[in-house]
Design an enzyme around this catalytic site. Structure first.
Site: not given
Length: 907
Positions: A447, A631, A246, A248, A831, A495, A629, A253, A504
């Site tokens: 954000d 969702d 991948n 990385q 995130e 938003n 926010g 690994d 929104r």
């Protein structure tokens, strides 16, 4: 002719900063220096004064000062380059097999043969206790973020008595290095400082060589590696260590976890091992970056591979990630910025050519911004190579208009200012802003507030009295200026600045955001006081307009309770969602209409030809969830527009008190509003705002506070009852200072334990979420996931009420989880996290997946508010806690083994 002031040294030594930003570390200047590399130089003037060089003369040179500067995406990037053009990876050919090795290239080995320069270990006898209590931090001061350790600069450190590693000392100070990552601690308390002119007396018992420090630098010059084939070393490293292919290197690994590289002093002839997942993954990251800068050969500091992970994360966020998340609309990138990747359409270009099912490039401009319209039209005229559709918005923007342009999506213009280099040309400059993640180009709502907290953490006055990281202050200011623009031209903080978000908003934070930017501005640049006051005035007036016309007006205000709900304008199915997002929802309706095609059903439903009241209500709540926010979450699903939420009403209470404070403190309690729609020259004073905040507190206590459970719940205004869903938003009243001291104490005593997990606060409790499965999947804002904004607001809120120790404990939990993932999984920052897991918290099994995982070789952006939570969270931890964090001490062990007096600081 050589003089007595010269000494022989390696030509690869330099005063270059081993932790410099990538552009400088791998840029053209370093390439030029590399061309002069040779085995040994001639002689170089000694820094230790006149006289012959004795074998006992100290030969240590202190490491260079860590600098915090801005790092662009590539050596040729700038603020005017297209934000979507990230560093290209075409030069890195991953997984192509193992090529032949040459001198200086990587030699992969797990043998135990002797190495050139191995890692020292402690001379302290086993079981021997240090003189200083390891838990005593009475001499430790809170470390300022991004400050450089003064203890290792500007003064000389006592060297080893012999001045070099002689054979008589080898048995005591040499052994094979551990596979466990060895981190350089750049702020070691063991550093011994003395005056260079003071006679030296040595006490061998005082000298300890310890893992995780720079003590070895007392004896030898910091090691550098010479890599004469960057691509070949990359292929070698990936072929042997990246066993899951991948691109990385992680703890999952199964490679040998050791690689031998040539040393720079020997021009690659002598070899030294790099061991362990963390150092090898850092090597992969550095080689990937060097390759993207077009480097074929490099000299790489070992310190860059063994850097304390806390320092590395903080450095990358401050000098690299923020830059890579920065966007600004320019002539050069306007097409890339305007492109909408979510919706494809058919359109005819200026030459009459039809383009079917393609992405369009469109920007919408407010009806009264002729300067912006003409500027974008000028760009279109000057660049015949682009297709840009520039459109005016009408003065009245309602749900019907928003629906009418769903098939003509476009970017919404944001704040601009005249170009100071060409003030009479009509050219405009946009304010910069930070996006949530690398795939975004839009300015997002809350954000941006969270990112501002992180950005301002880095803005300081340096020891010489000069401001540093003013670029970060400009970014924060730019986001606030864009919010002011959005309120005046679109009626609300959006938003995001796309046409389908016109109805929104998102959680309101403008007043606190403006105050923090104002305070930081006058702190570091007091000469800009007048400009800062003007900014605060405009931000306050914008917040007043947003409060009165959006949050405390129909349809968001509930008259009976006096509380507000998330209730955006809009009709039809949200166009920005994936085509298959509502498949399960629409399936019975398709059957009802004789198995009509789904796209046909959506078309007829959106146009009003098909009327389904149940669907109307579903999509009302769906839009409201997105405005919140959060969702998505089972806390809000199917009822959000009817909920007077604790989070929204806490923020509005803070708006009311912030506005009252600003009016009293800066405008003599008398501020005229030039933006009043009725042209009545309305005067604002604090009295009405204090009355509003008082009434809101009464309403919140009546409808949202539950005395028996010791928690705040949302209130369903339609059913006229509390929801009883336990959410981390219950701590937002502490952030807003809405709770009484008794309510805060009860909340901590009765409810905190429901949310505190291994990695910090969970978004909601397992009890409230209920069972999940195939028919009821996980939602990303529910248990077991935790989010950066929930942590940040809770930390601030707890400190507001004197619970500093709890805030410190929660911050340590969150930062440990982030640091552990960063070390074990190739520098990942994502995130959201599963805060209940200690092993793989960055893996999230919920809708939308987890942004920040999909990278090759090196993570270049992290995620906006998660980056902010790290640098902001470090301000809650003292030096002792930050060192424990750097050594990956789990929260349970950190808290359990703490000195009793110290443990009080975490309760």
């Amino acid at each position: 002719m050589f003089t007595k002031n010269h000494r022989r040294m390696s030509s690869t030594s330099s005063d270059d900063d081993p932790f410099d930003v990538a552009e400088k570390y791998y840029g053209e200047e370093r390439k030029k220096k590399l061309n002069r590399v040779r085995t040994f130089s001639a002689f170089e003037s000694t820094k230790y004064g006149a006289g012959p060089i004795s074998p006992l003369r100290p030969t240590y040179e202190p490491p260079p000062v860590i600098k915090e500067t801005s790092e662009p995406l590539s050596s040729s990037s700038s603020t005017s380059s297209p934000p979507t053009l990230t560093p290209q990876t075409s030069q890195v050919q991953f997984n192509l097999g193992v090529g032949k090795t040459k001198n200086g290239s990587a030699i992969h080995s797990d043998s135990e043969e002797e190495e050139e320069d191995e890692d020292p270990v402690s001379n302290t006898k086993k079981g021997e206790a240090d003189e200083k209590d390891p838990f005593d931090t009475t001499d430790s001061k809170l470390e300022n973020e991004n400050s450089t350790p003064s203890s290792i600069t500007g003064k000389e450190i006592i060297p080893h008595p012999t001045g070099f590693r002689g054979s008589s000392e080898e048995s005591a100070i040499r052994r094979k290095p551990s596979i466990i990552p060895i981190y350089h601690d750049n702020i070691s308390q063991e550093s011994v400082i003395r005056n260079a002119n003071t006679p030296t007396t040595y006490n061998r018992e005082k000298f300890h060589l310890r893992r995780g420090s720079l003590d070895e630098s007392t004896f030898i010059r910091p090691k550098k590696y010479y890599i004469n084939d960057v691509q070949g070393t990359l292929r070698e490293l990936l072929a042997n260590e990246d066993t899951d292919n991948n691109c990385q290197i992680t703890i999952e690994d199964t490679g040998p976890k050791v690689l031998r590289l040539g040393t720079a002093n020997s021009l690659g002839i002598n070899q030294s091992s790099i061991r362990g997942t963390y150092r090898l993954s850092n090597l992969l990251q550095e080689l990937t970056i060097a390759s993207r800068f077009g480097r074929h050969q490099i000299v790489l500091d070992e310190a860059r591979l063994s850097e304390n992970p806390v320092d590395r994360m903080k450095r990358l966020i401050s000098t690299s990630f923020w830059n890579n998340l920065t966007r600004i609309i320019t002539k050069e990138n306007i097409v890339d910025m305007a492109k909408d990747t979510k919706i494809k359409e058919s359109w005819i270009d200026d030459q009459g050519k039809l383009h079917e099912n393609q992405e369009s490039h469109r920007i919408y401009v407010p009806y009264n911004r002729k300067d912006q319209y003409e500027f974008f039209q000028l760009i279109k005229k000057q660049r015949s190579d682009i297709q840009l559709d520039v459109q005016y918005l009408p003065q009245k923007i309602d749900a019907d208009y928003i629906k009418s342009i769903n098939k003509k999506p476009g970017l919404l213009s944001i704040a601009t200012r005249p170009d100071p280099q060409a003030p009479d040309s009509g050219s405009l400059i946009s304010w910069p802003y930070v996006v949530p993640g690398g795939r975004f180009n839009e300015l997002y709502g809350w954000d941006s507030y969270m990112e501002t907290l992180g950005l301002l953490t880095d803005v300081k006055i340096d020891p010489s009295g000069n401001p540093r990281n003013l670029r970060h202050l400009e970014l924060a200011r730019g986001m606030a200026e864009n919010f002011i623009y959005e309120i005046h031209h679109y009626g609300k903080i959006l938003n995001a600045n796309r046409s389908y978000y016109l109805g929104r908003s998102q959680p309101p934070f403008l007043t606190d955001m403006a105050l923090r930017i104002f305070n930081k501005t006058i702190e570091v640049t007091p000469e800009l006081m007048d400009e800062a006051i003007d900014f605060l005035k405009r931000a306050t007036l914008a917040a007043i307009k947003e409060y009165e016309t959006i949050w405390c007006a129909h349809p968001r205000l509930d008259d009976k309770t006096g509380l507000s709900c998330y209730h955006p304008e809009g009709k039809g199915i949200p166009p920005e969602t994936e085509p298959t997002h509502f498949n399960a929802l629409l399936k019975p309706y398709l059957a009802k209409y004789n198995d009509i095609d789904q796209l046909d059903f959506i078309e007829k439903y959106n146009s009003g030809e098909i009327k389904e009241p149940e669907l109307d209500e579903y999509f009302l709540h769906d839009r409201a969830v997105r405005e919140s926010g959060h969702d998505t979450s089972y806390r809000l699903e199917g009822k959000c527009a009817y909920l007077a939420t604790v989070d929204l009403n806490s923020l509005l209470y803070k708006y009311e008190n912030d506005i009252a404070f600003i009016l009293q403190s800066f405008f003599n309690d008398n501020l005229q509003d030039p933006y009043d729609d009725n042209n009545s020259n309305k005067i604002h004073s604090s009295k009405i705002w204090l009355e509003r905040s008082h009434q809101r507190k009464l309403n919140v206590d009546k409808y949202l506070w539950n005395e028996q459970d010791g928690i705040y719940y949302d209130y369903n205004v339609k059913l006229q009852q509390q929801t009883n869903y336990e959410s981390a938003t219950t701590f937002w009243p502490l952030y807003a200072k809405l709770a009484s001291s008794n309510q805060a104490a009860k909340l901590i005593d009765q409810s905190l334990h429901k949310f505190e997990e291994h990695g910090g606060l969970v978004a909601g409790t397992l009890k409230s979420r209920g069972e999940v499965g195939l028919t009821r999947p996980s939602r990303q804002w529910d248990y077991p996931f935790g989010w950066a904004p929930q942590q940040i607001l809770a930390w601030i809120g707890l400190v507001n009420y004197g619970y500093d120790g709890i805030a410190r404990r929660l911050a340590y939990r969150w930062l440990f989880m982030m640091t552990k993932s960063f070390v074990d999984y190739n520098g990942v920052i994502v995130e959201k996290y599963n805060v209940t897991k200690g092993a793989v918290p960055h893996r999230v099994d919920a809708e939308y997946g987890n942004q920040g995982l999909d990278f090759k070789g090196v993570a270049t952006e992290g995620f906006g508010w998660v980056n902010a939570s790290y640098v902001f969270g470090l301000t809650f931890l003292n030096l002792y806690a930050q060192r424990a964090l750097g050594s990956l001490t789990p929260p349970e062990i950190f808290l359990r083994n703490m000195h009793p007096e110290q443990r009080k600081q975490y309760k």
